[in-house]
Design an enzyme around this catalytic site. Structure first.
Site, mmCIF file in Angstrom:
data_model
loop_
_atom_site.group_PDB
_atom_site.id
_atom_site.type_symbol
_atom_site.label_atom_id
_atom_site.label_comp_id
_atom_site.label_asym_id
_atom_site.label_seq_id
_atom_site.Cartn_x
_atom_site.Cartn_y
_atom_site.Cartn_z
ATOM 1 N N HIS A 89 8.976 29.964 83.969
ATOM 2 C CA HIS A 89 9.794 28.777 84.228
ATOM 3 C C HIS A 89 11.071 29.164 84.971
ATOM 4 O O HIS A 89 11.694 30.180 84.664
ATOM 5 C CB HIS A 89 10.171 28.082 82.912
ATOM 6 C CG HIS A 89 8.988 27.629 82.117
ATOM 7 N ND1 HIS A 89 8.461 26.352 82.231
ATOM 8 C CD2 HIS A 89 8.222 28.279 81.219
ATOM 9 C CE1 HIS A 89 7.425 26.242 81.417
ATOM 10 N NE2 HIS A 89 7.254 27.391 80.793
ATOM 11 N N ASP A 130 10.908 20.075 85.416
ATOM 12 C CA ASP A 130 10.811 20.990 84.277
ATOM 13 C C ASP A 130 12.212 21.424 83.827
ATOM 14 O O ASP A 130 13.022 21.884 84.636
ATOM 15 C CB ASP A 130 9.984 22.209 84.722
ATOM 16 C CG ASP A 130 9.838 23.265 83.634
ATOM 17 O OD1 ASP A 130 10.114 22.954 82.461
ATOM 18 O OD2 ASP A 130 9.426 24.394 83.978
#
Length: 553
Positions: free
Chosen positions: A366, A193
């Site tokens: 995140h 990611d």
């Protein structure tokens, strides 16, 4: 490259959203995620943006499994459309909540027979030449799972979305021990990611949001309307907890908000004390200072509950002075304009707005730069392909990989449609197969180059002019005055002299066709279009959509 493992991203590279990866080995396929993206303002009339499934259309029989990392729309939202295109796969794996949310979504699309199967973290299953294992990670939704695909060549780890939250709301931090073992065992490749590769340090813990929400609520005297992602179950739970401490009732507003909370409640992942929840229609039955509303619409979505409130168009809730609207989310890149418009409308009404700029009422799901480096150091992959990010973030992720010792030649900055092929002797990008998009317009799938979309953009920019003319079938002569209809073209519809001149232009074009013996209606209409479009451009410097309609009698 013979007998190679092929990693083909169909979405999520060079963009934020519609994450989808195809892993192919010995002609068998495992698909990781099938996400969507919401349209940008220039995509007029488009409802959703999906990855282009063309590569999979002829390969449905080769798909061993679809694996879903978590229940966010940018990872599962395209699944109904994918299943309609390729049919049902052998199995669809995911965590417990992911399976529950996706099952509900597929039921809405009348795809209730999908082979959804919970795969507990740590359990290994076979899928053709692959093994599949899920690894528990932390994110802004419960049951986030990274995916380990095993092959004879080695293992590849797809992180999905993650952060290393040391104090998650559910008390289950990421399975760091398993990640470290992946490194010890020798990880072939990591697809990680990149979303927050531009943020320094470490993302705040989700559990830090709850006290901040309580402090913000404590200062409010009127109604409180909180908007957040409907899938952020932990955030919704923390809002409910703060409301209960302040003796306020809670109304869940928005279909997805109610649906996701019900699914999480049935799985014992969320709860509200008895008597806390009220129906939206009951809000007016309680004093303002006793109510908290949790609403969809944190991204300014046009038909969301909060957007309708901001437009004074919600059935149950009319915002007014004294209300406080709390944005417990930040705009996804690309949604800033819609969110700002919503906020401005709320201010116009007289309500107060609190955002993450005012108080620490949001924590990203995140990982920031130090967490990305931690993932790289734990798993120690031979090859790295940054995913889930625009090209800037992918580049930053690549630089982080280089900084922790990954050789530059082993870091691959790809794009949608460009496969990475990994074999016994190395890795390299293969031949590009295309990585476009599909638009969803209503219930139909549409090509982004479709003439319909071009027409919408043209009408949006300069309006539309319709010319209706009647000619004699035997000789092409004009038998009635042409009718001109202009909409959205500045000046044209309000200037009689200009309309007269345009009518003359129409008649000249038709008389010229008649004089030349042209009888083909397509040719007559084509010449008429060019004459009208040219006249308008000369006079107004505008290029509206011109629609000529010539009728023979």
């Amino acid at each position: 490259m013979s007998d190679s493992l092929r990693l083909l991203p169909l979405g999520g590279l060079g963009e934020i959203g519609k994450n989808m990866m195809v892993a192919e080995y010995r002609d068998r396929i495992v698909v990781i995620d099938a996400g969507l993206m919401f349209p940008t303002p220039e995509m007029l009339g488009i409802d959703l943006v999906l990855p282009d499934f063309e590569y999979l259309r002829g390969r449905a029989k080769d798909i061993e499994a679809i694996v879903l990392t978590h229940g966010h729309e940018d990872h599962v939202g395209a699944l109904p459309y994918l299943l309609r295109e390729i049919g049902m796969p052998k199995v669809i794996y995911g965590g417990l909540l992911t399976v529950g949310m996706v099952r509900s979504k597929l039921d809405e699309h009348k795809l209730g027979g999908a082979p959804l199967t919970e795969l507990p973290a740590g359990e290994v299953v076979s899928a053709g030449p692959f093994t599949i294992e899920l690894v528990h990670l932390s994110h802004s939704i419960p049951d986030m799972r990274g995916v380990v695909l095993g092959t004879d060549l080695g293992k590849v780890f797809f992180t999905g979305d993650y952060k290393f939250d040391q104090t998650p709301v559910d008390g289950r931090p990421a399975d760091v021990a398993r990640l470290a073992r992946l490194g010890s065992e020798g990880l072939l490749a990591l697809c990680g990611d990149s979303t927050n590769a531009d943020r320094l340090g470490v993302a705040p813990s989700e559990s830090s949001v709850g006290p901040a929400l309580y402090d913000a609520f404590s200062a409010c005297e009127g109604r409180i309307i909180v908007t957040s992602f409907a899938s952020n179950i932990h955030r919704v739970q923390q809002v409910i907890d703060a409301a209960v401490r302040l003796d306020r009732k809670v109304a869940l507003v928005g279909r997805s908000m109610r649906k996701n909370f019900n699914i999480a409640s049935n799985l014992s992942m969320a709860n509200a004390p008895e008597g806390t929840l009220i129906q939206p229609r009951e809000i007016e039955d309680f004093p303002d200072e006793r109510v908290v509303v949790i609403s969809t619409g944190s991204q300014g979505e046009p038909f969301s509950a909060l957007r309708r409130m901001a437009n004074n168009d919600h059935r149950d809730i009319e915002l007014h002075s004294g209300d406080t609207v709390v944005f417990s989310a930040t705009p996804v890149p690309g949604n800033e304009r819609a969110v700002n418009e919503t906020i401005d409308r709320i201010y116009e009404i007289g309500a107060t707005v609190i955002t993450a700029k005012d108080r620490p009422i949001h924590a990203s799901g995140h990982g920031s730069r130090e967490e990305i480096k931690m993932m790289l150091n734990l798993t120690r992959p031979k090859y790295v392909m940054p995913v889930h990010g625009d090209f800037q973030r992918i580049r930053l992720h690549a630089e982080l990989a280089r900084s922790v010792g990954i050789p530059d030649e082993n870091i691959f900055r790809g794009r949608n449609g460009l496969p990475l092929e990994i074999g016994p002797d190395g890795a390299a990008f293969g031949e590009e197969v295309g990585g476009g998009v599909i638009f969803v317009d209503g219930v139909e799938l549409a090509d982004p180059n479709d003439a319909t979309l071009r027409d919408r953009r043209t009408i949006s920019d300069d309006g539309i002019v319709i010319v209706v003319a009647t000619i004699a079938a035997e000789n092409g002569e004009i038998v009635a005055d042409p009718e001109l209809i202009a909409r959205g073209t500045i000046s044209l519809g309000e200037d009689p002299d200009l309309l007269d001149d345009l009518a003359d232009t129409v008649e000249e074009s038709l008389e010229k066709a008649a004089g030349s013996g042209v009888r083909d209606l397509d040719l007559i209409q084509g010449d008429l279009h060019d004459a009208v479009a040219g006249f308008i451009h000369r006079k107004l410097r505008a290029r509206p959509l011109v629609v000529p309609v010539v009728v023979e009698v």
